[in-house]
Structure formats: structure tokens, C-alpha cells
Design a protein around this motif. Structure first.
Motif, PDB file in Angstrom:
ATOM      1  N   GLU A 119       0.867  -1.175   0.000  1.00  0.00           N
ATOM      2  CA  GLU A 119       0.000   0.000   0.000  1.00  0.00           C
ATOM      3  C   GLU A 119       0.900   1.219   0.000  1.00  0.00           C
ATOM      4  OE1 GLU A 119      -3.382   0.160   2.671  1.00  0.00           O
ATOM      5  OE2 GLU A 119      -3.195  -1.999   2.932  1.00  0.00           O
ATOM      6  N   SER A 120       0.887   1.934  -1.109  1.00  0.00           N
ATOM      7  CA  SER A 120       1.861   3.020  -1.230  1.00  0.00           C
ATOM      8  C   SER A 120       1.369   4.094  -2.188  1.00  0.00           C
ATOM      9  CB  SER A 120       3.190   2.455  -1.766  1.00  0.00           C
ATOM     10  OG  SER A 120       2.973   1.918  -3.049  1.00  0.00           O
ATOM     11  N   LYS A 153       2.934   4.930   2.624  1.00  0.00           N
ATOM     12  CA  LYS A 153       1.507   5.238   2.653  1.00  0.00           C
ATOM     13  C   LYS A 153       1.371   6.757   2.780  1.00  0.00           C
ATOM     14  CE  LYS A 153      -1.530   2.483   4.454  1.00  0.00           C
ATOM     15  NZ  LYS A 153      -2.351   1.653   5.371  1.00  0.00           N
ATOM     16  N   GLY A 187      -3.304   2.647  -0.720  1.00  0.00           N
ATOM     17  CA  GLY A 187      -2.206   3.420  -0.148  1.00  0.00           C
ATOM     18  C   GLY A 187      -2.602   4.551   0.760  1.00  0.00           C
TER      19      GLY A 187
END
Lengths: 260, 292
Positions: free
Chosen positions: B133-134, B238, B214
């Protein structure tokens, strides 16, 4: 293949047929067009005049689903083979359109556009460029009018000047043949007269094929005349002969204005 | 008879005027209401500040810059692909079954709901490509969502360039690429760029595509140094974003003062408004240099 007679012809087609999708626009057209004269193509709308003209520099292929059979020889060379370099072909066979279509850039850039797309910029030093611009514009007698305004946008010129410019920008490419698709139909009477004068001056150096709807123009401005109907050539003779003494009944009816 | 015509003409005009007003009134009402409700908090402190107490107080800077980054990164990903694909389809592609399938795919993709794109983003970018998740995964998701629309807007801009120019070039022996580079693109670039910015900023205002890819509800934020404030997220981090932040604070019905919620909404509207104005100014500038 070096039949001297054939090599002398500018354009020679044999059994040229063309389909747009399933619609056959040209039927077995065989025609010989002689160098350094003006040949006009006449006939009712949709008879294939423009299509035939566009075969001579293979520009039809850019318009989508087109199938061509038969042979077209330009200056003795068959252009419907794999080996033909299209860019070179279009260099030696230039085209002028119904509606003047100068590019939305300056006058000088319009004239140089063709040579620029065929050569590297280092082969075109400023002196050479100026020379090309001057000689091209002089040849269409625009030089005196425009020499102080070469940076002006070409789209701001009058229609007549635009059309002359469209002819001028072909010249630096040293074409052999100039195709014209109703080059006067967007112009007023004065403009027509001056473009016709220009065309007749150009015929010493170039072979000119002109599509026209205007019978009077064909009569005034051409040496030979081809009458087409429904994708076939019905008659090809010297203009005088064709108008005075048409062999084909349909030709006679058309030039008398009974249909078309 | 003549009087009847005049009468009908007058009525027709008024009815359509009312329809146009119906369109404008809600827009103005929404904006006025939101900004009115947000007015107690709006200010530089709020824009530049960091949320406190899980969004119950403090400012809005981290999600604001987060959304800005999201727009920027997605732009870098989808603009080149969308523009080049649009050019191919409009200028090169022959009219055959393959092109028609691509066109159909483009149209259908443009109609896929954003939550579906979000799930695709999780599967493809977060998990399969291991982005986690970014910011990068979220930007890729936004990009995938935007590309079909970009292709369409690019094609529209290109087909506004008259065919006569292309004919002129081809007939002087220019290749398609020479034609595109020297004539078609310079005359359509304003439309293309406007489409790109509008579409991306619209997408970046959505919550769904970043929900699982993210966006974070809150991130411990170093507010001390200027560098941290301007560059708080890297591609692998994130991040906070306005649309998601709005969802978070709106969910906490009682804990968050009303003005804080409306403040977030106002800032989101403001950011999108600024991005849109930027694209409009850019278009006006490029148009003034237009060559026909």
C-alpha cells in the motif's frame, strides 16, 4: 523494360482498377499521359476523376480500405510495387487541392516543408533555403508581393495567394508531374484567370494533370482532355478534338451540358 | 401565425434558460454552503497545519500535499501512455477488427466504476507487483482508471486538426510521424494537455481508488522541518489524501467539529478548482500561440 516510347510518357496506366471496400471506383483504366502538356480530366461527380488522380501518387492508400490492381507507370517506372519509395514518389508527383491547404505555419516554412522532410537540416544552409524560397515564389509570381512578409502565417493570405503558395511549395522538391484537383473551384473569377495563366506557364517544366468540373476551363486551359464516366475512360483526345468533334455519345451529351 | 411563432420562440428560449439555471444553482449552492460551514477554520494556519487528535483539530497540510503528490505521480504515469495510445488510434491505426476491439475496450474501461479499479489496483499493484500500500500503487490505480478517458480526450483534440493539413503534408512526401510532429501535435497540444490535467485531477478527488491501495487515515507527521513538510511522502510510503481524509473525519460523527469536516471538503474543492484553472490558463496560453 526499356521501350523508348513508354519511357517518354509521364504517366501510363494499364488495366488499373480500384475498390473502396467493395465499391469499385475505377474499371480497367488504361491511359497514356504525355509530358509537358496539360491534360484535363472531366466528367460528372463521382465518375472517378479524383480517384484516378490520387492513384498517380498512391495517396489513395492513406484514405483507408483501398484495393488497387493493374499497373501505373510514372516516368516509365511501375509505382505499384513493393520496391517503390513512397516519399520519393510523392516528391516527383506533387498535388494541389480543391481548397487551398497551406499549413498553419509561416510562408517560408510552407515552402521549405517538403525539402525539410526529405533532407537533414545540415544539408540546408540558410543561403540554400533563401534561394529555394525566392525561386519557388518567383515561379508562381508571388515573390514581389510577399518577399517582405515571409514570416507571415500562410493561412492569412488571400485564397488566390494561398493556392499559388500551395503550388510553389511543391517546386523545391523538383517534381516532374503536378496533379491538380479542381484547383480553382474556391476562387473568384480573377483568381481563376491568374491561376490558369500560372498553370499554362508551368507546363513547359512540368507535366500537369488537372481535374475540373468547369468545362470552359478544360477547354481554355488544357491540351488534352479525358472524359470519364462511372469509373471508366470514355474518351481521350486533344481538347480541341474532344470538344469540337466528340466520338463518344456520352461525351457529346456531357460537354453540351445535358447532364453532369 | 407570425405572432404564434414569436411566442413559441420566446417560450422555448425561456424554458432552456431555466434548464441552464437549474444546472448552475446547485453548483453555486454546494460551494457556498461548504465554504460557509468551513469558514470558522479556513485560514493559513489550517492549510499549513498538521491534524491533531485524529483529525478533531489542527490543520490539513498532510492530506493536501498528499493529494497533490497523487496527482503529480499519476500524471507522470498516465499522460505518456494515454497520449501515445490516443495518437496511435487516431493517426496510425487502420480501420480493422483489431482497432475496433481496442476502441471497444477503451470505451468500456472508461465506464468501469472506480471501486472496481480499486480492487484491480490491490490485486495488481499492491500484491502482484509487490508495491504494497503506497503512493506508487495508488497513483498507478488512478492512472489505469484515467487512461481510457485520456485516450478519448486526446483523440478528440487530434481529430479537431483539419484533415487538409495532413493531406498537404503527405502529398509532399512527409511520413506520418513527420506530419504528426510538425503539424498535428503543435495544433492539438493545448487540447491534449487540458484533457490530461482535467481528467487526472478529477480522478484524484475520488476516494475509492486509493482506499485500499495506499491512503492512510493518519500518519505520524514531523511538522518541524520545512523539508519534511514539502516532501513528506516517498513513492513507497503510505500517504494521506484529502478525499480519504474527508471520509475519515466525516465518519467520526460526534468527535470532530463540523467546521473541520467542511474545511476538508472546501480544501478539496479548492485544490481541484486550482488545478482546473491551471489547465484552463495553460490552454489559453497555448491557444494564443496556435497557428490557425
Amino acid at each position: 523494360m526499356s521501350d523508348p516510347e513508354i519511357d517518354e510518357l509521364s504517366i501510363r496506366t494499364r488495366n488499373l482498377s480500384l475498390w473502396y471496400g467493395k465499391f469499385q471506383a475505377l474499371h480497367e483504366v488504361s491511359v497514356d499521359i504525355k509530358p509537358n502538356i496539360i491534360t484535363s480530366l472531366i466528367g460528372p461527380s463521382g465518375c472517378g476523376k479524383t480517384t484516378l488522380l490520387r492513384c498517380f501518387n498512391r495517396i489513395n492508400e492513406r484514405y483507408g480500405n483501398v484495393t488497387t490492381t493493374g499497373e501505373v507507370r510514372i516516368l516509365g517506372e511501375n509505382i505499384y510495387t513493393e520496391a517503390v519509395a513512397l516519399a520519393e514518389l510523392r516528391k516527383s508527383v506533387g498535388m494541389v487541392f480543391q481548397r487551398p491547404n497551406p499549413l498553419p505555419i509561416s510562408i517560408e516554412k510552407n515552402i521549405l516543408f517538403g525539402v525539410r522532410s526529405h533532407s537533414r537540416s545540415r544539408d540546408l544552409p540558410a543561403s540554400k533555403r533563401e534561394e529555394l524560397i525566392e525561386s519557388a515564389l518567383s515561379e508562381v509570381s508571388l515573390w514581389n508581393e510577399l518577399k517582405d512578409n515571409l514570416k507571415r502565417k500562410a493561412t492569412t493570405l488571400t485564397l488566390e495567394q494561398q493556392q499559388k503558395l500551395c503550388i510553389a511549395r511543391l517546386l523545391p522538391l523538383k517534381p516532374e508531374i503536378i496533379l491538380m484537383d479542381e484547383p480553382c473551384s474556391a476562387l473568384d473569377a480573377d483568381g481563376i484567370e491568374r491561376i490558369e495563366e500560372l498553370i499554362s506557364e508551368l507546363k513547359d517544366r512540368y507535366t500537369i494533370v488537372i481535374v475540373t468540373h468547369n468545362m470552359a476551363q478544360a477547354r481554355r486551359a488544357s491540351d488534352e482532355c479525358i472524359y470519364m464516366y462511372l469509373g471508366e475512360i470514355k474518351e481521350h483526345a486533344s481538347t480541341m478534338e474532344l470538344f469540337m468533334n466528340p466520338k463518344n455519345e456520352q461525351t457529346a451529351m456531357y460537354i453540351e451540358g445535358r447532364y453532369g | 401565425m407570425e405572432r404564434r411563432k414569436v411566442l413559441v420562440e420566446g417560450i422555448a428560449k425561456k424554458v432552456m434558460l431555466v434548464a441552464a439555471l437549474c444546472l448552475i444553482v446547485p453548483v453555486l449552492a454546494i460551494i457556498a454552503y461548504i465554504f460557509y460551514k468551513a469558514s470558522p477554520v479556513l485560514g493559513l494556519d489550517y492549510l499549513w497545519g498538521v491534524p491533531e487528535g485524529g483529525g478533531t483539530g489542527g490543520g490539513i497540510w498532510p492530506p493536501l500535499i498528499g493529494t497533490f503528490f497523487l496527482v503529480l505521480v499519476s500524471l507522470c504515469i498516465c499522460a505518456p501512455i494515454g497520449i501515445m495510445a490516443g495518437i496511435y488510434l487516431n493517426e496510425y491505426a487502420p480501420d480493422n477488427w483489431f482497432t475496433r476491439i481496442i476502441n471497444m475496450a477503451v470505451t468500456s474501461l472508461a465506464g468501469v466504476p472506480s471501486i472496481v479499479h480499486a480492487l484491480f489496483g490491490v490485486g495488481a499493484f499492491v500484491l502482484t507487483f509487490g508495491m504494497g500500500e503506497s503512493l506508487l500503487a495508488a497513483s498507478c490505480t488512478i492512472a489505469v482508471m484515467t487512461i481510457p478517458v485520456l485516450i478519448t480526450s486526446t483523440r478528440e483534440a487530434l481529430s479537431a486538426v483539419p484533415m487538409a493539413f495532413r493531406q498537404a503534408c503527405w502529398n509532399m512526401g512527409a511520413t506520418k510521424w513527420q506530419t504528426i510532429r510538425t503539424i498535428v501535435l503543435p495544433n492539438s497540444i493545448s487540447g491534449i494537455l487540458t484533457g490530461v490535467i482535467l481528467e487526472v485531477s478529477r480522478a484524484a478527488g475520488e476516494t475509492a481508488p486509493i482506499l485500499f491501495t495506499g491512503a492512510a487515515a493518519s500518519i505520524p507527521f514531523m511538522a518541524d522541518s520545512l523539508g519534511d513538510k514539502l516532501m513528506p511522502y516517498f513513492l513507497g510510503d503510505k500517504f494521506m489524501a484529502l478525499s480519504y481524509h474527508l471520509k475519515v473525519v466525516a465518519d467520526k460523527l460526534n468527535d470532530v467539529p463540523e467546521a473541520m469536516k467542511y474545511g476538508t471538503a472546501a480544501v478539496l474543492i479548492g485544490l481541484i478548482f486550482i488545478l482546473n484553472s491551471f489547465s484552463i490558463v495553460l490552454r489559453m496560453y497555448l491557444r494564443s500561440r496556435k497557428k490557425w
